[in-house]
Structure formats: structure tokens, C-alpha cells
Design an enzyme around this catalytic site. Structure first.
Site, PDB file in Angstrom:
ATOM      1  N   CYS A 170      60.230  36.633-114.287  1.00 11.95           N
ATOM      2  CA  CYS A 170      59.408  36.456-115.502  1.00 11.95           C
ATOM      3  C   CYS A 170      59.210  34.955-115.720  1.00 11.95           C
ATOM      4  O   CYS A 170      60.162  34.223-116.006  1.00 11.95           O
ATOM      5  CB  CYS A 170      60.095  37.094-116.707  1.00 11.95           C
ATOM      6  SG  CYS A 170      59.263  36.680-118.248  1.00 11.95           S
ATOM      7  N   CYS A 181      60.831  43.906-124.413  1.00 21.15           N
ATOM      8  CA  CYS A 181      59.983  42.711-124.536  1.00 21.15           C
ATOM      9  C   CYS A 181      59.294  42.765-125.898  1.00 21.15           C
ATOM     10  O   CYS A 181      58.078  42.802-126.002  1.00 21.15           O
ATOM     11  CB  CYS A 181      58.974  42.674-123.387  1.00 21.15           C
ATOM     12  SG  CYS A 181      58.207  41.051-123.209  1.00 21.15           S
ATOM     13  N   CYS A 204      66.305  43.046-119.418  1.00 22.71           N
ATOM     14  CA  CYS A 204      64.967  43.323-118.894  1.00 22.71           C
ATOM     15  C   CYS A 204      64.994  43.490-117.376  1.00 22.71           C
ATOM     16  O   CYS A 204      65.510  42.622-116.662  1.00 22.71           O
ATOM     17  CB  CYS A 204      64.030  42.178-119.289  1.00 22.71           C
ATOM     18  SG  CYS A 204      62.384  42.395-118.602  1.00 22.71           S
ATOM     19  N   CYS A 242      65.774  39.743-123.212  1.00 25.98           N
ATOM     20  CA  CYS A 242      65.574  39.369-121.798  1.00 25.98           C
ATOM     21  C   CYS A 242      66.792  39.709-120.935  1.00 25.98           C
ATOM     22  O   CYS A 242      66.643  40.028-119.750  1.00 25.98           O
ATOM     23  CB  CYS A 242      65.231  37.887-121.700  1.00 25.98           C
ATOM     24  SG  CYS A 242      63.726  37.462-122.586  1.00 25.98           S
ATOM     25  N   GLU A 250      48.184  59.740-128.230  1.00 28.26           N
ATOM     26  CA  GLU A 250      47.677  58.395-127.932  1.00 28.26           C
ATOM     27  C   GLU A 250      46.805  57.868-129.074  1.00 28.26           C
ATOM     28  O   GLU A 250      46.825  56.686-129.373  1.00 28.26           O
ATOM     29  CB  GLU A 250      46.885  58.387-126.613  1.00 28.26           C
ATOM     30  CG  GLU A 250      47.775  58.409-125.384  1.00 28.26           C
ATOM     31  CD  GLU A 250      48.693  57.178-125.304  1.00 28.26           C
ATOM     32  OE1 GLU A 250      48.279  56.088-125.707  1.00 28.26           O
ATOM     33  OE2 GLU A 250      49.840  57.337-124.857  1.00 28.26           O
TER      34      GLU A 250
HETATM   35  S1  SF4 Z   1      62.300  38.624-119.298  1.00 22.95           S
HETATM   36 FE1  SF4 Z   1      60.125  38.335-119.675  1.00 22.95          FE
HETATM   37  S2  SF4 Z   1      59.216  40.363-119.571  1.00 22.95           S
HETATM   38 FE2  SF4 Z   1      61.439  40.623-119.775  1.00 22.95          FE
HETATM   39  S3  SF4 Z   1      61.819  40.802-121.984  1.00 22.95           S
HETATM   40 FE3  SF4 Z   1      62.036  38.647-121.483  1.00 22.95          FE
HETATM   41  S4  SF4 Z   1      60.012  37.800-121.822  1.00 22.95           S
HETATM   42 FE4  SF4 Z   1      59.741  40.000-121.696  1.00 22.95          FE
END
Ligand code: SF4
Length: 359
Positions: free
Chosen positions: A204, A188, A198, A195, A36
Site C-alpha cells: 500500500c 480501510c 490489512c 492498517c 445494493e
Molecule cells: S494499508 Fe492501505 S489499503 Fe490497507 S487499510 Fe491501510 S491505507 Fe487502507
């Protein structure tokens, strides 16, 4: 929202997250802590080889605590932000004297461990719920919650901590922590987030509102000033290189480096201060630029052979180029200086090889 966010993220992590990072196998508080600290401001791919070498050299907390500061800094050469290495060493010494902490507050009381790092250690080392908010997580949450105030502002930080807390589940603390860091690092991303891949895209707000590219909002930074410096490459008759230890705090604190000068006017005085005298002409042997957080260093390297001035002891240390260019140099070196040394040591051995072949 909480359960759904964490559930979707954990489902994605099971299929696509990073499960083979070296600090996960075996996962111990010592290994998680070192990883970390190395991961602060540094990407996983850069950290992995450093982590593996560090664990070979200091496999336990006791061995790290017993090491010389130079040995620890030497293992950090090239990783940057050297205060991290100095703090790691100080914290190791404190931990062998006291007990290893098991709470966020206990870890956060150690040098070099902020609240998010402390939480990441507790979650991953002990699998206990702890809320993290590193750079990657800030980006994910700013976008997911459409937080559009400057991310550095105290009020924004409080809001992001609250969002992070709401979304952190009670179970699978270690996996969730890795999952949200992985999502920020691989999906992200800062530029061109993916996206379509995601797991939390459906709710989102940045995506729904078409504002992904503008979030998170950062305060405009002032342009970094440039600092021009001469770095003195001083060799003795035997080809050994002169290095001086830098002050313990500040830029490259505690590392051994080439003596530095603001301009040519000050060189003679600088050499006199080191109890050295020039024995041939200066020649320029290279340049490099290096970005620090508050300025850019524009360095010119000038070289000369030097001899001791009178009977005085020179105020520094002499090292062979081969030892300095090895994977375990005897002292910690700033990354750009280590690179120059490796290049020159490589060039020198290539010249020697050619000379040998010509014999
Ligand atoms: S949908 Fe939203 S959280 Fe997911 S990658 Fe795109 S911007 Fe990021």
C-alpha cells in the site's frame, strides 16, 4: 500485482469478511438489487432491518411492481434519499414487463442504477466478473495506489476505474466484490484505518509513504447554507394529523409531510390554501435540524387545532397518530417527521396510560 492483491484480499475475506448478510441467504438478483440500492450512501448496519422488513412486505419482484407507490415509500421511511425508493419501484415495473437484465449495461439502463451498482449486482447475483467503484472502493484504491488528485475529478475517476479493473480477478466475482467493499467499510475506514490488520498493507503506497491520513484527496466543500422553515402540526377535533403529499420530485418527493412555511407571515395564507382554518392558538412543540446534501434544514414545529374552512375539501389527508407511528405507516414519511410523530404518539399514549392509572 493483480493476482496477489485479489488473492490476499480473498484470503482475508474467507476469514474475516461478512458472510451472513441477509441478502446473501438466499442470494437472488431481486434481493441483491434491493440491497445494493439501499446500500447507496447508507451503512450495512442501518440497511439490515430495513431490508428485512422490505422483504417481508415485498418478497418478490412481482409484488413490488404491483404495490402502490405509497406502500413502497412507507417501507423506506427513515432510510433517506427517497428518490431511490421511487426509482426502485419504477425499475420493478419495467422489469416485470421486460426480462430481468443479466449484464452491467442492462442493469445500468434501469432508473437509479449507476455503473458501480450495476456491476455489484451482476458480480453478486450471477457471480460474473464486473468491476465496481463505490465510495469504499475509491478510498481503498486511492490509498493503495497513492492517488493524490481530487477524487471527484474526471481524470481521477478514470484512473481509479483502471486500478479497479486491474485488480478485479476473473474468478470468485461475488466474493471479491463483497471483499473489497468489506475492506473499505471495516479496515480501510475513513477515520483511523486499521492498517495493521490489512491484507494488502505490504504494497500500500499510502502506508509506505506515510500519507494514509491525507488520502483520498477531496475538494473542499462550500459550507452548507441553513434553511429555516416552520412545519405546521395541524390536528382536527378527533386528534387526527393533517399531512400533504409533496411534489413527486425534489426534497422528500412523493412523501406525505407536515405543511411547510418559510415564515410566520405566510401561515394564514398557507392554511387558506389548504382550505383549513385555525381553531386555537399556535404553540411551539419542538425543533429539529436535518442535513441534506446541499443545505441544512432548521425546522420549528408549531401546532394548532384546525377546522375545515367553509365547505371546501381540505387539500391533504388526515391520519391517526397511531397508524402513522406504526412500523408500516399508511404513507411514506420523511425520517425526521416520522421521528417527531413517533415521539408525540409515544408521549400521548404515556399521558393516556397515566390518566387511566389515575382513574
Ligand atoms: S494499508 Fe492501505 S489499503 Fe490497507 S487499510 Fe491501510 S491505507 Fe487502507
Amino acid at each position: 500485482m493483480t493476482a496477489a492483491f485479489a488473492e490476499r484480499l480473498l484470503g482475508w475475506f474467507d476469514r474475516h469478511g461478512r458472510h451472513d448478510l441477509p441478502w446473501q441467504h438466499p442470494r437472488s438478483p431481486y434481493r441483491v438489487w434491493v440491497s445494493e440500492i439501499m446500500l447507496q450512501q447508507t451503512q450495512v448496519a442501518t440497511v439490515i432491518p430495513y431490508f428485512e422488513r422490505f422483504m417481508e412486505r415485498f418478497p418478490t419482484l412481482d409484488e413490488l411492481a404491483a404495490a402502490q407507490a405509497d406502500a413502497v415509500l412507507s417501507s423506506w421511511t427513515g432510510l433517506g434519499y427517497y428518490a431511490r425508493a421511487r426509482n426502485l419501484h419504477l425499475a420493478a415495473r419495467r422489469m416485470v414487463a421486460e426480462d430481468l437484465p443479466e449484464t452491467v449495461e442492462g442493469w445500468a439502463a434501469l432508473p437509479g442504477v449507476g455503473p458501480s451498482t450495476a456491476a455489484a449486482i451482476v458480480a453478486q447475483a450471477f457471480d460474473r466478473r464486473a468491476v465496481i467503484l463505490d465510495g469504499n472502493v475509491k478510498r481503498v484504491l486511492s490509498r493503495h495506489g497513492a492517488v493524490d488528485t481530487p477524487v471527484e475529478a474526471a481524470a481521477t475517476q478514470r484512473r481509479l476505474w483502471a486500478l479497479a479493473d486491474e485488480r478485479t480477478p476473473d474468478d470468485r466475482a461475488a466474493d471479491y466484490t463483497q471483499a473489497i467493499m468489506d475492506l473499505g467499510a471495516t479496515v480501510c475506514r475513513r477515520g483511523q484505518p486499521l492498517c495493521a490488520h490489512c491484507p494488502v498493507a505490504s504494497d500500500c503506497l499510502a502506508r509506505v509513504q506515510g500519507r494514509v491520513a491525507e488520502l483520498p484527496v477531496k475538494r473542499r466543500r462550500k459550507a452548507r447554507p441553513t434553511r429555516r422553515r416552520l412545519l405546521l402540526w395541524l390536528e382536527d377535533e378527533a386528534g387526527q394529523l393533517f399531512l400533504e403529499k409533496r411534489p413527486p420530485s425534489g426534497i422528500w418527493g412523493g412523501l406525505a409531510s407536515l405543511p411547510e412555511c418559510a415564515s410566520t407571515d405566510g401561515i394564514d395564507e398557507r392554511l387558506a390554501g389548504l382550505a383549513l382554518e385555525r381553531d386555537d392558538d399556535w404553540r411551539e412543540i419542538g425543533r429539529f435540524r436535518h442535513a441534506f446534501s446541499h443545505f441544512e434544514l432548521d425546522a420549528s414545529l408549531i401546532a394548532a387545532r384546525v377546522v375545515p374552512r367553509g365547505l371546501a375539501e381540505s387539500r391533504g389527508e388526515w391520519h391517526g397518530l397511531d397508524a402513522l407511528a406504526s412500523s408500516h405507516p399508511p404513507v411514506g414519511l420523511p425520517g425526521p417527521v416520522a421521528r417527531v410523530i413517533r415521539e408525540r404518539a409515544g408521549a400521548l399514549s404515556a399521558i393516556q396510560d397515566t390518566a387511566r392509572r389515575d382513574d
